[in-house]
Design a protein around this motif. Structure first.
Motif, PDB file in Angstrom:
ATOM      1  N   GLY A 139       1.090  -1.921  -0.090  1.00  0.00           N
ATOM      2  CA  GLY A 139      -0.034  -0.080   0.047  1.00  0.00           C
ATOM      3  C   GLY A 139       0.637   0.732   0.204  1.00  0.00           C
ATOM      4  O   GLY A 139       0.573   2.265  -0.774  1.00  0.00           O
ATOM      5  N   LEU A 140       2.117   1.587   1.093  1.00  0.00           N
ATOM      6  CA  LEU A 140       2.570   2.382   0.726  1.00  0.00           C
ATOM      7  C   LEU A 140       3.546   2.464  -0.863  1.00  0.00           C
ATOM      8  O   LEU A 140       3.312   3.848  -1.423  1.00  0.00           O
ATOM      9  CB  LEU A 140       3.945   2.295   2.015  1.00  0.00           C
ATOM     10  CG  LEU A 140       3.262   1.989   3.159  1.00  0.00           C
ATOM     11  CD1 LEU A 140       4.902   1.444   4.195  1.00  0.00           C
ATOM     12  CD2 LEU A 140       3.141   3.759   3.777  1.00  0.00           C
ATOM     13  N   ARG A 141       4.254   1.344  -1.104  1.00  0.00           N
ATOM     14  CA  ARG A 141       4.484   1.371  -2.248  1.00  0.00           C
ATOM     15  C   ARG A 141       3.573   2.389  -3.478  1.00  0.00           C
ATOM     16  O   ARG A 141       4.070   2.590  -4.516  1.00  0.00           O
ATOM     17  CB  ARG A 141       5.016   0.251  -2.520  1.00  0.00           C
ATOM     18  CG  ARG A 141       6.390   0.093  -2.250  1.00  0.00           C
ATOM     19  CD  ARG A 141       7.328  -1.181  -2.852  1.00  0.00           C
ATOM     20  NE  ARG A 141       8.065  -1.323  -2.097  1.00  0.00           N
ATOM     21  CZ  ARG A 141       9.582  -1.505  -1.767  1.00  0.00           C
ATOM     22  NH1 ARG A 141       9.381   0.214  -2.248  1.00  0.00           N
ATOM     23  NH2 ARG A 141      10.205  -1.745  -1.106  1.00  0.00           N
ATOM     24  N   ALA A 142       2.135   1.770  -3.311  1.00  0.00           N
ATOM     25  CA  ALA A 142       1.116   1.879  -4.039  1.00  0.00           C
ATOM     26  C   ALA A 142       0.935   3.357  -3.953  1.00  0.00           C
ATOM     27  O   ALA A 142       0.865   4.019  -5.082  1.00  0.00           O
ATOM     28  CB  ALA A 142       0.083   1.718  -4.300  1.00  0.00           C
ATOM     29  N   ARG A 143       0.772   4.295  -2.771  1.00  0.00           N
ATOM     30  CA  ARG A 143       1.144   5.428  -2.884  1.00  0.00           C
ATOM     31  C   ARG A 143       2.244   6.360  -3.031  1.00  0.00           C
ATOM     32  O   ARG A 143       1.957   7.860  -2.733  1.00  0.00           O
ATOM     33  CB  ARG A 143       0.772   5.471  -1.189  1.00  0.00           C
ATOM     34  CG  ARG A 143      -1.060   5.399  -0.730  1.00  0.00           C
ATOM     35  CD  ARG A 143      -1.453   5.776   0.162  1.00  0.00           C
ATOM     36  NE  ARG A 143      -0.801   5.900   2.222  1.00  0.00           N
ATOM     37  CZ  ARG A 143      -0.919   4.780   2.206  1.00  0.00           C
ATOM     38  NH1 ARG A 143      -1.543   3.814   2.319  1.00  0.00           N
ATOM     39  NH2 ARG A 143       0.624   4.460   3.199  1.00  0.00           N
ATOM     40  N   GLY A 144       3.133   5.776  -3.118  1.00  0.00           N
ATOM     41  CA  GLY A 144       4.264   6.564  -3.791  1.00  0.00           C
ATOM     42  C   GLY A 144       5.747   6.270  -2.728  1.00  0.00           C
ATOM     43  O   GLY A 144       6.418   7.489  -2.789  1.00  0.00           O
ATOM     44  N   ASP A 145       5.358   5.991  -1.374  1.00  0.00           N
ATOM     45  CA  ASP A 145       5.542   6.814  -0.222  1.00  0.00           C
ATOM     46  C   ASP A 145       6.605   4.845  -0.244  1.00  0.00           C
ATOM     47  O   ASP A 145       6.643   4.437   0.799  1.00  0.00           O
ATOM     48  CB  ASP A 145       4.936   6.305   0.568  1.00  0.00           C
ATOM     49  CG  ASP A 145       6.221   6.628   2.544  1.00  0.00           C
ATOM     50  OD1 ASP A 145       6.860   6.924   1.600  1.00  0.00           O
ATOM     51  OD2 ASP A 145       5.346   7.349   3.427  1.00  0.00           O
TER      52      ASP A 145
END
Length: 666
Positions: free
Chosen positions: A113-119
């Motif tokens: 989820g964090l990678r999907a949000r660009g974090d």
């Protein structure tokens, strides 16, 4: 008479010929002391002296191995501690992060989820953290880790304590053996060595330098072992955690070594100067203390104080420079260590952010980084102690390496029957190679004869008997005792057959009875009293409150100069030697006491070969043979009446003394 008594007496004798032989050298030394100057020092062999110092520990290999094993165990447990403690850091960090995440989710889903949000940075961070979303800090697990770390450090401290005790035992035993070696060395050194060395300088090497050496070894040996092992252990753990950070940490090592070497090279000459100046200052203090009465009488107090101030100022200067220069090592090492700390912290944080390392690993690495720089700093800061100790060690080794007297023969010869026949056969001797003193001297003394030796100061009178006692070795010819070359005899056995009564009476701290009994073995109180009665010591001892148990100090100030001389006569009487040497034995007594001593001497000389050195010619009229010496040669010999009527050197000496006595009477 014992060898120690004879040697001590000979050292105490202030003879004209020995003063003549060493006058120039002593004048040069005195000039250096008076000007506060320092004799040139040879460059110190630091490596060679250090290796030789470590050899002192060789007899205690088992204890040394124990120190290494315990040090290794203590360091290993200490080094493992930060790595274990890192687990507690990771548990706390995981609990803090997990508590803020939704319960029931998995770590993988949270990271996705964090990678999907660009974090991506946060996602990379979580990949290195063992967390459970929705769960807080596991205090039970953290407690187990902390208890394990505590146990590791307690056991490591216990091993370190045992290591410190072993190290203390190791060092003290090594210093004990060193002191014993020096004591044995003194017994093998020739009298020539003590003639050429200020007593304060010798005492400084035996006391100050050995104490400084012991302190340096005690403080550095255990610390160096622990520091070296710590550096190696920490280095291994640093490479296990992160080779990149380990290489960065190692970049500061060459700078540390360079700085320590440069500062140490500048400090070393100052330590040599410091301890050399300490020896000379001790020599001056010892001389001024023992001669304080003469200093006051001749009004030299101001000059003595000036010399002390100059020597003290030089010692202050050398000590200050040595300590200041070597003291800059530690702050320089701390500065380099702080630079290393900053580099590791910055790059470590970047590695955590990228997910390459966990926070616990970075925390452990920072601890290792401090542990790595700390022992390096300690080793560098101990350089001043080590250099000071090596400087003292070299001075002690110089004493141990001093040229010894000729070794005793493997199979010493001895006369079949000791009767006391002494022969000098073409004897030659010189104190200094370029200054002959005795040349081609021949003399035969029959058993029981009394030989008187007279002549001006520096003629070689005392030298003659010193050669007979083998305090000095002759340069040519030979001296025999009952036909046996004394060079082939054991020195102690030779001196046991000889008794000496010297111009300067030597007494040691103890009772009067002990001083009388010093020259003989297993004597009773009755024998001591008998010897004292025969030599007129008993008459004044009876007037003392404690009698024969009266305590004398090492200067003999409890009794008068004449009474001290009588005690030394009683000592020789009790020893019952075959050969008797009297060197101005009545010079310190009044006329009445001299008559009493002469009577005792007549009894003491009966049946013994006697050598009497005298300036007062009236005391040797009854001698069997009188030798008149000038410039190391016998110019006349015969009895008193023969020499007196010959009109030669003896007659002139006697006339001069008679004229002097008449002038004093007028």
């Amino acid at each position: 008479m014992s060898e120690e008594t004879a040697a001590a007496g000979a050292v105490a004798t202030d003879t004209g010929e020995r003063a003549t032989a060493t006058r120039n050298e002593q004048r040069d030394q005195a000039g250096r002391f008076m000007t506060g100057g320092m004799p040139p020092e040879k460059p110190m062999d630091f490596k060679g002296s250090l290796v030789r110092l470590l050899r002192l520990l060789r007899p205690q290999r088992a204890a040394l191995l124990g120190v290494l094993v315990l040090g290794t165990a203590s360091v290993a447990l200490t080094v493992i501690g930060p790595k274990v403690l890192a687990q507690a850091t990771d548990l706390i960090f995981a609990g803090v992060l997990g508590r803020g995440l939704p319960a029931g989710a998995t770590k993988e889903s949270v990271v996705a989820g964090l990678r999907a949000r660009g974090d991506g940075t946060m996602a990379d961070l979580l990949t290195r953290v063992d967390l459970v979303p929705g769960h807080g800090i596991d205090f039970t697990a953290v407690g187990r880790v902390l208890m394990l770390v505590l146990a590791l450090y307690v056991i490591a401290s216990f091993f370190g304590l045992i290591q410190a005790r072993l190290t203390t035992s190791l060092v003290q035993n090594a210093v004990y053996r060193l002191r014993r070696d020096i004591e044995e060395k003194f017994a093998r050194l020739p009298l020539r060595y003590f003639d050429s060395q200020p007593r304060g300088e010798v005492l400084s090497r035996v006391t100050n330098d050995i104490d400084n050496l012991a302190q340096s070894l005690q403080q550095t040996l255990s610390q160096i072992v622990s520091s070296v092992l710590t550096v190696l252990g920490v280095l291994v753990m640093m490479f296990v955690i992160s080779p990149l950070l380990a290489i960065i940490a190692l970049l500061t090592v060459p700078a540390s070594v360079f700085v320590a070497a440069r500062i140490g090279k500048r400090a070393q000459p100052q330590f040599i100067r410091q301890w050399s100046t300490t020896g000379r200052l001790n020599a001056h203090i010892e001389e001024m203390y023992t001669g304080h009465s003469l200093v006051k009488i001749f009004g030299r107090r101001a000059e003595s104080e000036q010399v002390f101030r100059e020597q003290n100022d030089e010692l202050y200067s050398a000590g200050f420079r040595a300590q200041f220069i070597s003291g800059t090592i530690q702050p320089a090492m701390m500065f380099i260590g702080n630079l290393n700390y900053v580099l590791v912290a910055v790059i470590g944080v970047l590695r955590v952010a990228s997910g390459s390392l966990s926070l616990g690993d970075v925390q452990a690495f920072i601890q290792y980084s401090r542990q790595f720089s700390q022992p390096v700093t300690q080793i560098a800061s101990m350089a001043n102690l080590l250099q000071s100790g090596i400087a003292s060690a070299e001075r002690v080794f110089a004493l141990l390496d001093a040229k010894e007297q000729e070794p005793e023969p493997a199979r010493p010869a001895r006369p079949a029957l000791v009767r006391g026949r002494v022969g000098f056969e073409h004897v030659s001797f010189r104190y200094r190679q370029d200054t002959p003193l005795i040349e081609d001297l021949s003399l035969t003394v029959e058993p029981g004869q009394t030989v008187a030796i007279v002549g001006p100061t520096g003629a070689g009178k005392t030298t003659l008997v010193n050669l007979l006692m083998r305090f000095y070795e002759i340069n040519g010819g030979r001296i025999t005792l009952d036909g046996v070359d004394i060079a082939a005899m054991d020195r102690e056995e030779l001196r046991d057959k000889t008794g000496m009564v010297l111009q300067d009476a030597w007494l040691f701290g103890g009772t009067i009875a002990d001083n009388i009994a010093y020259g003989a073995d297993d004597v009773t109180r009755e024998q001591v009293i008998e010897a004292a009665t025969a030599t007129y010591v008993d008459r004044f001892v009876r007037t003392l409150p404690d009698g024969y148990d009266t305590i004398l100090d090492d200067e003999g100030d409890t009794v008068s100069a004449g009474e001290k001389q009588l005690i030394t006569v009683a000592r020789a009487f009790l020893a019952a030697p075959v050969i008797l040497i009297l060197d101005e034995a009545t010079s310190s007594v009044d006329t009445r006491t001299e008559v009493l001593i002469q009577r005792a001497m007549n009894s003491l000389r009966t049946g013994r070969t006697s050598f009497v050195i005298a300036h007062r010619l009236s005391t040797i009229r009854d001698a069997d043979v009188i030798l008149v010496m000038e410039n190391g040669s016998i110019v006349e010999q015969g009895d008193h009446e023969t020499l007196l009527h010959s009109g030669g050197a003896y007659s002139r000496l006697y006339a001069a003394q008679f004229a002097e006595a008449m002038a004093e009477t007028d």
